[in-house]
Structure formats: C-alpha cells, structure tokens
Design a protein around this motif. Structure first.
Motif, PDB file in Angstrom:
ATOM      1  N   VAL A 326      16.563  10.476 -10.279  1.00  0.00           N
ATOM      2  CA  VAL A 326      14.804  10.326  -9.945  1.00  0.00           C
ATOM      3  C   VAL A 326      14.339   9.486  -8.940  1.00  0.00           C
ATOM      4  O   VAL A 326      15.058   8.500  -8.047  1.00  0.00           O
ATOM      5  CB  VAL A 326      15.135   8.282 -11.618  1.00  0.00           C
ATOM      6  N   GLU A 327      13.045   9.823  -8.803  1.00  0.00           N
ATOM      7  CA  GLU A 327      12.692  10.144  -7.324  1.00  0.00           C
ATOM      8  C   GLU A 327      13.383   9.883  -5.723  1.00  0.00           C
ATOM      9  O   GLU A 327      13.702   8.453  -4.966  1.00  0.00           O
ATOM     10  CB  GLU A 327      12.243   8.327  -7.442  1.00  0.00           C
ATOM     11  N   GLY A 328      14.584  11.251  -5.567  1.00  0.00           N
ATOM     12  CA  GLY A 328      15.049  10.719  -4.784  1.00  0.00           C
ATOM     13  C   GLY A 328      16.408  10.503  -4.926  1.00  0.00           C
ATOM     14  O   GLY A 328      17.331  11.159  -4.032  1.00  0.00           O
ATOM     15  N   LYS A 329      16.260   9.650  -5.794  1.00  0.00           N
ATOM     16  CA  LYS A 329      17.614   8.574  -5.937  1.00  0.00           C
ATOM     17  C   LYS A 329      18.875   9.448  -6.967  1.00  0.00           C
ATOM     18  O   LYS A 329      18.226  10.397  -7.826  1.00  0.00           O
ATOM     19  CB  LYS A 329      17.332   7.411  -6.575  1.00  0.00           C
ATOM     20  N   VAL A 330      19.753   9.496  -6.355  1.00  0.00           N
ATOM     21  CA  VAL A 330      21.249  10.540  -7.468  1.00  0.00           C
ATOM     22  C   VAL A 330      21.625   9.039  -8.552  1.00  0.00           C
ATOM     23  O   VAL A 330      22.123   8.043  -8.216  1.00  0.00           O
ATOM     24  CB  VAL A 330      21.407  11.197  -7.281  1.00  0.00           C
ATOM     25  N   LYS A 370      30.123   0.630 -17.214  1.00  0.00           N
ATOM     26  CA  LYS A 370      28.313   0.664 -17.512  1.00  0.00           C
ATOM     27  C   LYS A 370      27.954   2.072 -17.111  1.00  0.00           C
ATOM     28  O   LYS A 370      28.258   2.177 -15.661  1.00  0.00           O
ATOM     29  CB  LYS A 370      27.773  -0.806 -16.739  1.00  0.00           C
ATOM     30  N   ASN A 371      27.167   2.449 -17.250  1.00  0.00           N
ATOM     31  CA  ASN A 371      26.805   3.780 -17.449  1.00  0.00           C
ATOM     32  C   ASN A 371      25.333   3.661 -15.963  1.00  0.00           C
ATOM     33  O   ASN A 371      24.878   2.283 -15.810  1.00  0.00           O
ATOM     34  CB  ASN A 371      26.213   5.142 -18.183  1.00  0.00           C
ATOM     35  N   ASN A 372      25.150   5.017 -15.792  1.00  0.00           N
ATOM     36  CA  ASN A 372      23.590   4.770 -15.114  1.00  0.00           C
ATOM     37  C   ASN A 372      23.292   4.201 -14.344  1.00  0.00           C
ATOM     38  O   ASN A 372      22.926   3.175 -13.547  1.00  0.00           O
ATOM     39  CB  ASN A 372      22.350   4.478 -16.103  1.00  0.00           C
ATOM     40  N   GLU A 373      24.390   4.466 -12.742  1.00  0.00           N
ATOM     41  CA  GLU A 373      24.840   3.950 -11.384  1.00  0.00           C
ATOM     42  C   GLU A 373      25.199   4.360 -10.827  1.00  0.00           C
ATOM     43  O   GLU A 373      25.095   5.964 -10.633  1.00  0.00           O
ATOM     44  CB  GLU A 373      26.794   4.017 -11.619  1.00  0.00           C
ATOM     45  N   GLU A 374      23.940   4.244  -9.586  1.00  0.00           N
ATOM     46  CA  GLU A 374      23.318   4.705  -8.526  1.00  0.00           C
ATOM     47  C   GLU A 374      24.603   5.249  -7.429  1.00  0.00           C
ATOM     48  O   GLU A 374      24.933   5.214  -7.602  1.00  0.00           O
ATOM     49  CB  GLU A 374      22.388   4.372  -7.440  1.00  0.00           C
ATOM     50  N   ILE A 375      24.196   6.433  -6.956  1.00  0.00           N
ATOM     51  CA  ILE A 375      25.257   6.566  -6.081  1.00  0.00           C
ATOM     52  C   ILE A 375      24.127   7.250  -4.475  1.00  0.00           C
ATOM     53  O   ILE A 375      23.350   7.448  -4.408  1.00  0.00           O
ATOM     54  CB  ILE A 375      25.907   8.422  -6.678  1.00  0.00           C
ATOM     55  N   LEU A 376      24.678   6.237  -3.789  1.00  0.00           N
ATOM     56  CA  LEU A 376      24.224   6.172  -2.318  1.00  0.00           C
ATOM     57  C   LEU A 376      24.068   7.335  -1.899  1.00  0.00           C
ATOM     58  O   LEU A 376      25.657   8.002  -1.757  1.00  0.00           O
ATOM     59  CB  LEU A 376      24.889   4.766  -1.737  1.00  0.00           C
ATOM     60  N   PRO A 377      23.561   7.869  -0.703  1.00  0.00           N
ATOM     61  CA  PRO A 377      23.514   9.206   0.657  1.00  0.00           C
ATOM     62  C   PRO A 377      25.190   8.898   1.353  1.00  0.00           C
ATOM     63  O   PRO A 377      25.363  10.624   1.717  1.00  0.00           O
ATOM     64  CB  PRO A 377      22.408   9.053   1.199  1.00  0.00           C
ATOM     65  N   ILE A 378      25.631   7.972   1.476  1.00  0.00           N
ATOM     66  CA  ILE A 378      26.771   8.161   1.956  1.00  0.00           C
ATOM     67  C   ILE A 378      27.658   8.177   1.641  1.00  0.00           C
ATOM     68  O   ILE A 378      29.337   8.926   1.751  1.00  0.00           O
ATOM     69  CB  ILE A 378      27.342   6.699   3.075  1.00  0.00           C
TER      70      ILE A 378
END
Length: 411
Positions: A326-330, A370-378
């Motif tokens: 979503v909007e470049g985020k994973v 908990k679901n829907n966890e963002e993965i940061l680029p690092i």
C-alpha cells in the motif's frame, strides 16, 4: 533443557538515501552538560560521544530510527525519530536521570530481588548461552566485563534474571565488531528466554586477511537470517534468494490422550502407589484387560504423541500470498504461522541438539501475534514485540546479529 525463545529487542531502523546531519545536547536534570555521553542509533555503527558542552553531531541517511543516549550512572533514554530533509534536526536533545545505585539490593514492585546462590561462573555460563547462543560465531564471542553482571533467582516464580551495572562489552572476533550493549532486561522463566536492550556497534581494526574473513562471516550471518528473509519481501525476491514458505496451522493431536483420559490414568496410578504396587510402564498391551492396563496405554500415548501438531495449510506459497503493498509500503498478513526453509545453507553442527534429525536446510517458524504488520525497508517489522520465532532463527542469537546499517555485498 530445551528453551523456547521470545526476544524483545529494541530495533527500529528504516533507511533511505541522502545523508543528513543530526545535532543535539545531552544534559542532566539539573541542566548540567554531560561530557562523554554515548549517542547512537540503536543496533548500528552510527555513534558518537558528546563534547565538553554535552553536544553531539551525527551524519545519517533519511529514515526512521531509535536514537539512544547513554551515560554511566544515568538511565538510558531513547527517542523514536523520523528524519528527512524537511525535518529540523538541530534540537534532538536528551535529559538523563540518575540511575538507582542499588544493584546489590534491586527492588521491583516493592519486593527485593534475591541474589542467585549458585557459583557466579555457573550463572555466567547460563547467561552467556542464552544471550549469545551456541552457534559457531558464539564460541569465539567474549564478554569483556563479566564482573559487571549480577545474577538473581526468584524461587517463588522460578525466574532467573540478570542485571548489569554498566554496558556489557562484547568482542565478536568472527564478525569484527566491538559491541556496547545496555542491558535493560534479561530473564529466563518457564523455559522462555526474554531480553531487551540497546546496542552500539564499532568495527574492529584488522589487516587485509582479517577484513576478508569478517566480510565472509558477516555475509554468512546475514544469509538465511530473519532480516534477510523479511528484506526479500521488499525486493520481491523470496524464492530467488533461497527461501521456501509454507503456511501452517497448529491443532490438537487426536492421538494424544484427552484431559479426562490423563486424569483417569493419574488417578489409577495414585491408587496403585498408595497400595505399594509397582507399575510396569513399559508393558506391551495389545488389548487392555484392566483399568491399570488402560491407564498404562494412556500414559504410553502421552509420551509417544505430542499434544499439539503443526499441519500444512498451504505449501510453497509466494510472497504475494502472505503480504501486500500500500503506497509503497509492504505489510505481512497471513493466518496461522509461516514455516520458512532456507535452502542455500545447512544447519550448523551444534543445532543438532535442538532437533531429532538433520535436514540439510535451515527451518524456522515465524508467528505474528497481530496481523497486518509493516516490513521496514531495512528488513525488520515495525513492531518487534509482535512476533515470535522458533527453530533455526531462535538458535541464531546475539552472536550472529549484525548492525542494522550492514549492507551485504552486491557482487
């Protein structure tokens, strides 16, 4: 003893391009500048110390960070910061409070912690293995100031804990780092290890031969790691980089006795024990002829079949099956948990203590609370408290950890 691992590590870093200078000041509550305070971005090699005016300056890429200020005798303070070229970066100041100088009489919740009665070296070995691990890299890791560690054991809760009166200094000669680790919490309770702290990495000096060895070892530590796995979601290269993913579910094993059956067998065994009658638990029983026979069969099933089993829900899935953008985020999203197999490297020899048989690959489990966890680029999730790892990733502990600004070679 086999231990399950849950680690709360204060890691948070999301790097983009473009170096930016960060400035600030570290003072005491009485507004006195603190000269020589350590200021660093957690779990990185980006660090400095304050000058005579308590001021510091750091050069960092754009991104999300945890900026940490630490000074001996004072409580460590962190700030979550998101740095970009439009953000004012000349007033990231810290005010530190004096720490309690009562490590010999640590009090939590009104209750005094009790020192461990075991020899200090025995306690140190328990801490060392639970913190650094048993990997090949852990064997050559050295804790330089082990006298700074204090050991406690609460018999009422069966909890072993460790405090440090100063940052722990770790020399990792296989990876080429000197690490200063501010230990905030360490405990083993109910066979579960948990620890939390802040780490500052410094590269060791070495000749060309050592530099080549460290470069090779760092890549080995990175390959197959949780960070490597998560980063492949950013680059959409999970399979290409050697990872196989199965979605798994946990359920009750129907072959394992029910609670009612187990209560029945224990009741029968208690009656026999009160009568002073010896029980042959290894008796071969094809068809039970008595209540005692039935109790023995139940006991044998309890030992043979695990209570919980892992069953495949969907095998060999792609990153698209367990994540979305979503909007470049994973973001990660899946039911159950992930069985992750890294196929490009075998398990280490020491890992065989943790498994019944060697598989020739590295198998780990990854669970989200908990679901829907963002993965940061690092290559890490935004909320480090929202995950649990089992298997090979729980075997690779702090001795295999790399600074978050480590970048694998591209050739």
């Amino acid at each position: 003893m086999k231990l399950k691992l849950t680690i709360a590590l204060s890691f948070f870093l999301s790097i983009a391009f473009g170096q930016i200078y960060v400035k600030g000041k570290v003072t005491s509550k009485s507004n006195q500048p603190l000269e020589g305070a350590a200021v660093f971005f957690n779990s990185t090699t980006i660090a400095t110390i304050t000058d005579a005016n308590g001021e510091y300056k750091l050069s960092v890429p754009e991104g999300k960070y945890k900026l940490v200020a630490s000074y001996l005798g004072y409580k460590t303070v962190e700030r979550e910061v998101e740095i970009d070229k439009n953000t004012p970066l000349d007033d990231l100041n810290f005010t530190l409070e004096e720490a309690d100088n009562v490590l010999n009489e640590v009090v939590i919740g009104g209750k005094k912690k009790i020192k461990s009665k075991k020899p200090k070296y025995e306690d140190f070995l328990v801490f060392r293995e639970a913190f650094l691990g048993r990997t090949d890299f852990a064997e050559k890791c050295k804790i330089d100031n082990k006298k700074a560690l204090k050991y406690y054991f609460d018999e009422a809760t069966n909890t072993f804990s460790v405090e440090a009166k100063e940052p722990i200094i770790i020399l990792n000669r296989d990876l080429g780092y000197k690490i200063s680790y501010n230990l905030e919490k360490f405990q083993i309770k109910d066979r579960i290890i948990s620890y939390f702290g802040y780490s500052k990495y410094e590269e060791l000096e070495g000749n060309n031969r050592k530099q080549k060895k460290w470069k090779k070892n760092r890549l080995k530590a990175y390959n197959g790691s949780l960070r490597h796995f998560l980063k492949t979601f950013i680059t959409a290269s999970t399979k290409e980089e050697g990872f196989k993913i199965d979605i798994m579910n946990r359920k009750r094993n129907e072959l394992h006795p029910t609670d009612n059956e187990l209560n029945f067998s224990r009741r029968i065994f208690n009656i026999q024990d009160q009568k002073g009658i010896a029980i042959n638990f290894n008796k071969i029983i094809l068809k039970p002829q008595s209540k005692l026979d039935s109790a023995i069969v139940i006991h044998q099933k309890e030992l043979k079949y695990p209570k919980i089993i892992d069953v495949p829900h969907k095998r060999n899935v792609t990153y698209n099956d367990v994540s979305y953008r979503v909007e470049g985020k994973v973001f990660l999203k899946f039911d159950g948990f992930l069985k992750v197999t890294y196929q490009n490297e075998k398990e280490e020899f020491n890992y065989k203590k943790d498994v019944k048989k060697r598989l020739g690959v590295q198998v780990s489990h990854f669970l989200l609370f908990k679901n829907n966890e963002e993965i940061l680029p690092i290559g890490q999730i935004a909320d480090q408290n929202n995950r649990l790892v089992e298997g090979y990733w729980s075997y690779e502990l702090f001795a295999n950890a790399l600074p978050l600004d480590y970048k694998p070679p591209t050739e």
